[in-house]
Design a protein around this motif. Structure first.
Motif, PDB file in Angstrom:
ATOM      1  N   UNK A 105       0.833  -1.208   0.000  1.00 27.34           N
ATOM      2  CA  UNK A 105       0.000   0.000   0.000  1.00 27.34           C
ATOM      3  C   UNK A 105       0.864   1.252   0.000  1.00 27.34           C
ATOM      4  N   UNK A 106       1.977   1.202   0.730  1.00 27.12           N
ATOM      5  CA  UNK A 106       2.908   2.342   0.759  1.00 27.12           C
ATOM      6  C   UNK A 106       3.487   2.584  -0.635  1.00 27.12           C
ATOM      7  N   UNK A 107       3.862   1.506  -1.293  1.00 26.79           N
ATOM      8  CA  UNK A 107       4.459   1.620  -2.626  1.00 26.79           C
ATOM      9  C   UNK A 107       3.437   2.158  -3.628  1.00 26.79           C
ATOM     10  N   UNK A 108       2.210   1.679  -3.539  1.00 27.70           N
ATOM     11  CA  UNK A 108       1.191   2.146  -4.479  1.00 27.70           C
ATOM     12  C   UNK A 108       0.854   3.618  -4.234  1.00 27.70           C
ATOM     13  N   UNK A 109       0.913   4.062  -2.972  1.00 24.98           N
ATOM     14  CA  UNK A 109       0.661   5.477  -2.681  1.00 24.98           C
ATOM     15  C   UNK A 109       1.761   6.356  -3.282  1.00 24.98           C
ATOM     16  N   UNK A 110       3.016   5.904  -3.165  1.00 24.41           N
ATOM     17  CA  UNK A 110       4.138   6.652  -3.748  1.00 24.41           C
ATOM     18  C   UNK A 110       4.017   6.718  -5.260  1.00 24.41           C
ATOM     19  N   UNK A 111       3.675   5.588  -5.877  1.00 27.23           N
ATOM     20  CA  UNK A 111       3.527   5.554  -7.333  1.00 27.23           C
ATOM     21  C   UNK A 111       2.395   6.455  -7.791  1.00 27.23           C
ATOM     22  N   UNK A 112       1.306   6.488  -7.038  1.00 29.16           N
ATOM     23  CA  UNK A 112       0.176   7.351  -7.383  1.00 29.16           C
ATOM     24  C   UNK A 112       0.579   8.818  -7.301  1.00 29.16           C
ATOM     25  N   UNK A 113       1.364   9.168  -6.279  1.00 24.01           N
ATOM     26  CA  UNK A 113       1.825  10.547  -6.131  1.00 24.01           C
ATOM     27  C   UNK A 113       2.744  10.935  -7.286  1.00 24.01           C
ATOM     28  N   UNK A 114       3.628  10.037  -7.670  1.00 25.14           N
ATOM     29  CA  UNK A 114       4.533  10.310  -8.794  1.00 25.14           C
ATOM     30  C   UNK A 114       3.753  10.437 -10.103  1.00 25.14           C
ATOM     31  N   UNK A 115       2.783   9.575 -10.298  1.00 28.73           N
ATOM     32  CA  UNK A 115       1.987   9.621 -11.519  1.00 28.73           C
ATOM     33  C   UNK A 115       1.169  10.906 -11.579  1.00 28.73           C
ATOM     34  N   UNK A 116       0.661  11.325 -10.439  1.00 28.19           N
ATOM     35  CA  UNK A 116      -0.114  12.562 -10.384  1.00 28.19           C
ATOM     36  C   UNK A 116       0.771  13.763 -10.702  1.00 28.19           C
ATOM     37  N   UNK A 117       1.996  13.765 -10.163  1.00 25.16           N
ATOM     38  CA  UNK A 117       2.922  14.865 -10.424  1.00 25.16           C
ATOM     39  C   UNK A 117       3.338  14.890 -11.896  1.00 25.16           C
ATOM     40  N   UNK A 118       3.510  13.735 -12.494  1.00 21.51           N
ATOM     41  CA  UNK A 118       3.913  13.664 -13.896  1.00 21.51           C
ATOM     42  C   UNK A 118       2.760  14.048 -14.813  1.00 21.51           C
ATOM     43  N   UNK A 119       1.530  13.762 -14.419  1.00 16.99           N
ATOM     44  CA  UNK A 119       0.371  14.053 -15.254  1.00 16.99           C
ATOM     45  C   UNK A 119       0.003  15.529 -15.215  1.00 16.99           C
ATOM     46  N   UNK A 120       0.289  16.204 -14.117  1.00 19.33           N
ATOM     47  CA  UNK A 120      -0.038  17.623 -14.011  1.00 19.33           C
ATOM     48  C   UNK A 120       0.841  18.401 -14.989  1.00 19.33           C
ATOM     49  N   UNK A 121       0.225  19.303 -15.785  1.00 20.47           N
ATOM     50  CA  UNK A 121       1.047  20.045 -16.747  1.00 20.47           C
ATOM     51  C   UNK A 121       1.980  21.003 -16.006  1.00 20.47           C
ATOM     52  N   UNK A 122       3.197  21.009 -16.451  1.00 19.82           N
ATOM     53  CA  UNK A 122       4.192  21.900 -15.842  1.00 19.82           C
ATOM     54  C   UNK A 122       3.899  23.324 -16.310  1.00 19.82           C
ATOM     55  N   UNK A 123       4.025  24.301 -15.424  1.00 17.01           N
ATOM     56  CA  UNK A 123       3.762  25.683 -15.854  1.00 17.01           C
ATOM     57  C   UNK A 123       4.776  26.088 -16.928  1.00 17.01           C
ATOM     58  N   UNK A 124       4.258  26.755 -17.948  1.00 25.66           N
ATOM     59  CA  UNK A 124       5.124  27.170 -19.058  1.00 25.66           C
ATOM     60  C   UNK A 124       6.071  28.261 -18.551  1.00 25.66           C
TER      61      UNK A 124
END
Length: 137
Positions: A105-124
């Motif tokens: 569960x800890x690993x899946x939470x970390x992966x979800x956080x990383x995926x969320x950060x990668x999916x969010x568009x970076x400010x131009x």
């Protein structure tokens, strides 16, 4: 008299050797027995013929007279073709323990956080005019 076909341990410490015996169920594991039916040496390879030696005719005789084999002896008799194979299901075998579940569960939470950060568009990045252009004006 309730009869069992079971293993009686022999051998020294950490070097087990078992006798397959027909015994009264009230007797001790390594105690008095009626008849020795064979031997079992768990230290040998599983495909070795010397691993399990058993007088199958005598085992059939005791089974016909109501002797109940223990789980391990029943498996040996199933492999020899004396008994019909039973379906066994160890339902908890594939279930991970508490710590493994917590880690997952800890690993899946970390992966979800990383995926969320990668999916969010970076400010131009805001382009500022170069110093040369600002000075020219």
């Amino acid at each position: 008299m309730s009869m069992k076909i079971r293993l009686a341990r022999g051998g020294s410490k950490k070097r087990p050797h078992y006798s397959i015996v027909a015994a009264d169920s009230r007797m001790a594991r390594d105690g008095r027995f009626i008849e020795k039916l064979g031997t079992y040496n768990p230290l040998l390879a599983k495909d070795n013929e010397e691993r399990v030696k058993m007088d199958l005719d005598r085992a059939k005789y005791w089974l016909s007279h109501g002797a109940q084999p223990t789980d391990r002896v029943a498996r040996m008799l199933e492999n020899a073709g004396v008994l019909v194979k039973k379906d066994r299901a160890n339902l908890k075998k594939g279930v991970p323990g508490k710590k493994a579940t917590a880690r997952a569960t800890e690993k899946s939470a970390k992966e979800a956080a990383l995926a969320e950060a990668a999916a969010a568009p970076a400010p131009a990045p805001v382009e500022e005019p170069a110093a040369d252009e600002a000075a020219a004006e």
